[in-house]
Design a protein around this motif. Structure first.
Motif, mmCIF file in Angstrom:
data_model
loop_
_atom_site.group_PDB
_atom_site.id
_atom_site.type_symbol
_atom_site.label_atom_id
_atom_site.label_comp_id
_atom_site.label_asym_id
_atom_site.label_seq_id
_atom_site.Cartn_x
_atom_site.Cartn_y
_atom_site.Cartn_z
ATOM 1 N N ILE A 101 49.363 37.663 47.742
ATOM 2 C CA ILE A 101 48.604 38.060 46.554
ATOM 3 C C ILE A 101 47.817 36.875 45.980
ATOM 4 N N CYS A 102 46.550 37.111 45.708
ATOM 5 C CA CYS A 102 45.680 36.127 45.065
ATOM 6 C C CYS A 102 45.019 36.791 43.857
ATOM 7 N N LYS A 103 44.911 36.038 42.791
ATOM 8 C CA LYS A 103 44.122 36.478 41.640
ATOM 9 C C LYS A 103 43.262 35.308 41.195
ATOM 10 N N THR A 118 50.020 35.789 34.864
ATOM 11 C CA THR A 118 48.964 36.410 35.677
ATOM 12 C C THR A 118 49.566 37.151 36.860
ATOM 13 N N LEU A 119 50.589 36.571 37.478
ATOM 14 C CA LEU A 119 51.258 37.241 38.596
ATOM 15 C C LEU A 119 51.901 38.543 38.129
ATOM 16 N N TYR A 123 45.671 43.361 35.942
ATOM 17 C CA TYR A 123 44.623 42.625 36.637
ATOM 18 C C TYR A 123 44.555 43.162 38.062
ATOM 19 N N GLU A 124 43.353 43.434 38.523
ATOM 20 C CA GLU A 124 43.198 43.837 39.916
ATOM 21 C C GLU A 124 43.317 42.605 40.804
ATOM 22 N N PRO A 125 44.133 42.644 41.862
ATOM 23 C CA PRO A 125 44.267 41.476 42.734
ATOM 24 C C PRO A 125 42.958 41.166 43.462
ATOM 25 N N THR A 126 42.676 39.886 43.632
ATOM 26 C CA THR A 126 41.498 39.464 44.393
ATOM 27 C C THR A 126 41.687 39.786 45.868
#
Length: 324
Positions: free
Chosen positions: A12-14, A58-59, A67-70
């Motif tokens: 997972i990245c944001k 944020t996680l 938040y939509e994950p990048t």
């Protein structure tokens, strides 16, 4: 505890893109959460620890899809929810809830407690309208409040009571998984223990699973089955609570644990306090290699060039460090 994976996140990245300056054309990317993978077992409490700004909240918000994950993948109960739209996510909103850090800012000041706790039930059409007040009262009593509180507004309560209202709202839709985003950091020390004990009692009674985000390392040890350590958007260590506190491997974890106060003056004098020196790198376009290298006295040449991977160095204990 069931050995069943309830929540699984993979790579997972944001990322956030700060506002562009008229003087600089370089594209900046703030990597708040960068390539994190972990599993949360049904019925457990996973503690998440790290400095302010390391990406813990944020996680949590990305798992909940506030938040939509990048990039990456989020699975809930083996169902991929990564790319679900607002309507498709609605059934999962009942199962995944969040307790926010600031118990006052997260409550609508124009709604009574009865409306705050009852609104999720109405939105998700859980009960007939004539049963809403009864169900609200049942939940309020579970968190230590009563019927006289239903007609009052958030500003009429203390900080601890407001957090109880926030917890009641999270429980209103009968969730399975709750993200606790520093639920005790804004409270007095005397109230913190009450809230944590109540969360533990609710977990046993309702079979809840928690992601417990916090700064207080001693409290995390008390409530968590496993603990993850985050540093600048990265997960650097993950293991059982006992293993993390008894044999920490990552230099950053050792420094964090050395800062835990001991209520015995004699033991405090003997305890080694690890003071981190050096500059904290920016999460905006971070440099290559290990992100902790500028503050690590064990840093080697490989730390400058290659990013360490989170790997298992002993049973159920993972570390992202070139020392191992």
């Amino acid at each position: 505890m069931e050995n069943k994976i309830l929540v699984e996140i993979k790579n997972i990245c944001k990322y956030f893109e700060p506002k562009k300056s008229i003087f600089k054309k370089e594209k900046k990317i703030l990597k708040a959460v960068d390539n994190i993978s972990l599993e949360i077992i049904k019925g457990e409490t996973l503690g998440l620890v790290g400095e302010s700004g390391c990406g813990k909240t944020t996680l949590g918000r990305t798992i909940l899809k506030l938040y939509e994950p990048t990039s990456g993948e989020i699975k809930y109960n083996n169902n991929d929810i990564t790319n679900l739209n607002f309507e498709q996510m609605q059934p999962y909103r009942k199962k995944i809830q969040m307790i926010f850090q600031d118990p006052y800012a997260s409550l609508n000041p124009r709604q009574t407690v009865g409306d705050i706790v009852g609104e999720p039930m109405i939105i998700h059409n859980l009960y007939p309208s004539n049963l809403i007040n009864k169900k609200v009262l049942e939940i309020l009593e579970m968190v230590g409040l009563n019927s006289s509180h239903m007609s009052r507004y958030p500003h009429e309560f203390s900080g601890g009571q407001r957090q109880r209202i926030g917890i009641a709202r999270a429980l209103a839709v009968n969730p399975e998984f709750i993200i606790c985003d520093e639920p005790i950091s804004a409270l007095d020390v005397s109230i913190q223990a009450q809230i944590v004990n109540m969360l533990e009692d609710l977990q046993k009674k309702l079979g809840l699973t928690y992601l417990f985000i916090a700064h207080d390392l001693s409290m995390v040890k008390h409530i968590s089955d496993r603990v993850g350590i985050m540093y600048l958007g990265k997960l650097v260590e993950l293991s059982t609570s006992d293993s993390i506190y008894e044999t920490p491997y990552h230099p950053y974890t050792r420094a964090l644990l050395s800062a835990i106060p001991i209520p015995d003056p004699d033991l405090t004098e003997k305890k080694e306090r690890i003071i981190l020196e050096g500059d904290i790198p920016t999460p905006i376009n971070p440099p290559p290699g290990c992100r902790f290298k500028s503050r690590c006295k064990f840093a080697k040449e490989i730390c400058e060039q290659e990013e360490p991977i989170l790997k298992e160095i002993k049973k159920n204990h993972k570390v992202a460090c070139h020392l191992y």
